[in-house]
Design an enzyme around this catalytic site. Sequence first.
Site, mmCIF file in Angstrom:
data_model
loop_
_atom_site.group_PDB
_atom_site.id
_atom_site.type_symbol
_atom_site.label_atom_id
_atom_site.label_comp_id
_atom_site.label_asym_id
_atom_site.label_seq_id
_atom_site.Cartn_x
_atom_site.Cartn_y
_atom_site.Cartn_z
ATOM 1 N N ASN A 230 -0.179 4.620 7.966
ATOM 2 C CA ASN A 230 -0.109 2.963 7.895
ATOM 3 C C ASN A 230 1.402 2.590 8.028
ATOM 4 O O ASN A 230 2.205 3.101 7.526
ATOM 5 C CB ASN A 230 -0.377 2.186 6.629
ATOM 6 C CG ASN A 230 -1.983 2.511 6.526
ATOM 7 O OD1 ASN A 230 -2.846 2.392 7.353
ATOM 8 N ND2 ASN A 230 -2.427 2.574 5.122
ATOM 9 N N MET A 231 1.661 1.245 8.550
ATOM 10 C CA MET A 231 2.676 0.539 8.419
ATOM 11 C C MET A 231 2.667 -0.551 6.937
ATOM 12 O O MET A 231 1.737 -1.056 7.145
ATOM 13 C CB MET A 231 3.195 -0.259 9.473
ATOM 14 C CG MET A 231 4.562 -0.782 9.369
ATOM 15 S SD MET A 231 6.010 0.260 9.085
ATOM 16 C CE MET A 231 6.375 0.841 10.604
ATOM 17 N N GLY B 268 -2.372 9.378 3.218
ATOM 18 C CA GLY B 268 -2.307 10.709 4.004
ATOM 19 C C GLY B 268 -0.760 11.108 4.335
ATOM 20 O O GLY B 268 -0.299 11.992 3.796
ATOM 21 N N ASN C 130 -7.524 9.032 -10.153
ATOM 22 C CA ASN C 130 -6.870 7.862 -11.213
ATOM 23 C C ASN C 130 -8.013 7.627 -12.228
ATOM 24 O O ASN C 130 -9.229 8.048 -11.585
ATOM 25 C CB ASN C 130 -6.170 6.595 -10.758
ATOM 26 C CG ASN C 130 -6.817 5.682 -10.147
ATOM 27 O OD1 ASN C 130 -8.499 5.570 -10.474
ATOM 28 N ND2 ASN C 130 -6.470 4.761 -8.993
ATOM 29 N N ALA D 79 2.490 4.331 -4.044
ATOM 30 C CA ALA D 79 2.954 5.686 -3.743
ATOM 31 C C ALA D 79 3.116 6.569 -4.941
ATOM 32 O O ALA D 79 3.172 7.799 -4.709
ATOM 33 C CB ALA D 79 3.883 5.902 -2.645
ATOM 34 N N ALA D 80 2.859 6.302 -6.161
ATOM 35 C CA ALA D 80 3.236 7.055 -7.341
ATOM 36 C C ALA D 80 2.310 8.081 -7.422
ATOM 37 O O ALA D 80 2.253 9.281 -7.370
ATOM 38 C CB ALA D 80 2.889 6.232 -8.601
ATOM 39 N N ASP E 238 0.492 9.341 -4.591
ATOM 40 C CA ASP E 238 0.778 10.145 -3.454
ATOM 41 C C ASP E 238 1.669 11.142 -3.630
ATOM 42 O O ASP E 238 1.891 12.238 -3.419
ATOM 43 C CB ASP E 238 1.170 9.296 -2.222
ATOM 44 C CG ASP E 238 -0.059 8.297 -1.849
ATOM 45 O OD1 ASP E 238 -1.039 8.578 -2.049
ATOM 46 O OD2 ASP E 238 0.353 7.067 -1.344
HETATM 47 O O1 RIB Z 1 -1.071 4.862 -1.869
HETATM 48 C C1 RIB Z 1 -0.136 4.092 -1.484
HETATM 49 C C2 RIB Z 1 -0.666 3.537 -0.081
HETATM 50 O O2 RIB Z 1 -1.932 3.060 0.102
HETATM 51 C C3 RIB Z 1 0.307 2.585 0.702
HETATM 52 O O3 RIB Z 1 1.403 3.359 1.485
HETATM 53 C C4 RIB Z 1 -0.737 1.985 1.673
HETATM 54 O O4 RIB Z 1 -0.335 2.022 3.018
HETATM 55 C C5 RIB Z 1 -1.971 2.438 1.167
HETATM 56 O O5 RIB Z 1 -2.456 3.173 2.076
#
Ligand code: RIB
Length: 298
Positions: free
Chosen positions: A14-15, A44, A187, A249-250, A252
């Site tokens: 995603n952007m 992803g 989570n 994004a924590a 991720d």
């Molecule tokens: O986990 C964070 C992500 O969730 C963001 O970057 C956003 O694109 C969503 O997919």
Amino acid sequence: MTIKPKILVVGSINMDLVTIAKRTPTIGETIIGEDFKMIPGGKGANQAVAAARMGAEVAFIGTVGEDIYGERLIETLGNEGIDISGIAKVKNLPTGIASIIVDGKANNSIIVVPGANLMVQVENLYANMELIDWCDIIVLQLEIPLETVIECIIEGKKRGKTIIFNPAPVQSFDKSIFKYIDYLIVNEIEAKQIAETDEEDYSKLVEKLIEIGFKNVLITIGEKGVLFNEEDEIKHIPALKVNAIDTTAAGDSFVGTFVTSLGSGANKNNAVQNAVRAAAITVTRVGAQSSLPYKDEI
Ligand code: RIB
């Protein structure tokens, strides 16, 4: 000698359209924001970048639209050293976006419009079987169609790959695939939904997820840290105390770091410790991929 794990991520790109404001507006209200940024994201892609920055060899299967965001996001992943040969451009759907508001308390609200991510079809997996054969570990989330995720889990398992599943955003999936998942990373909200319980005791929640068929369970609970099972015990590693400004994004960062550490030969406990450190750094910076740390920082 440290092993350089080969990780395949099949997921979303995603952007992120990020607005920073003192607070999130209420319904019908207009407020003035403080800043706006376009930052590469998608669960992803974020997990792939997190793993690459931790030293893994990473390949990606995904889809973007034939537009400027798509171009830019593929380029960004390529610049991270990620194998982008499995990323297809699709007609008729725009690249996925996430509209994100970050408030003055580091909270975020996110709306994802998946767009081209919906076109990560089972056919894309078959078109990229050499990547599935190449990797040691497959990492999946749920921002692409569920049937593709399930097919990938089954095909990956048949080929002896380690399957890491981060089912976010959560949706119900068939219990028969639980046994194919080597590590479930969720989570506390996702954990409760998958276990179909309101259990507030997170140790019991880990136990419940094991009872219903998962082998290794990690529940991330924000500021409270992580709970996971190891050798018949439920362990807790607390989060580091940091000055959080954006939690995007924590999770991720946690997943990408955990999987790379594990694949590099760390035991589960050390892999979780590394992942907790990476997530703590991530929340001190704005944005998704812009906030993911490098190996020498953790
Ligand atoms: O986990 C964070 C992500 O969730 C963001 O970057 C956003 O694109 C969503 O997919």
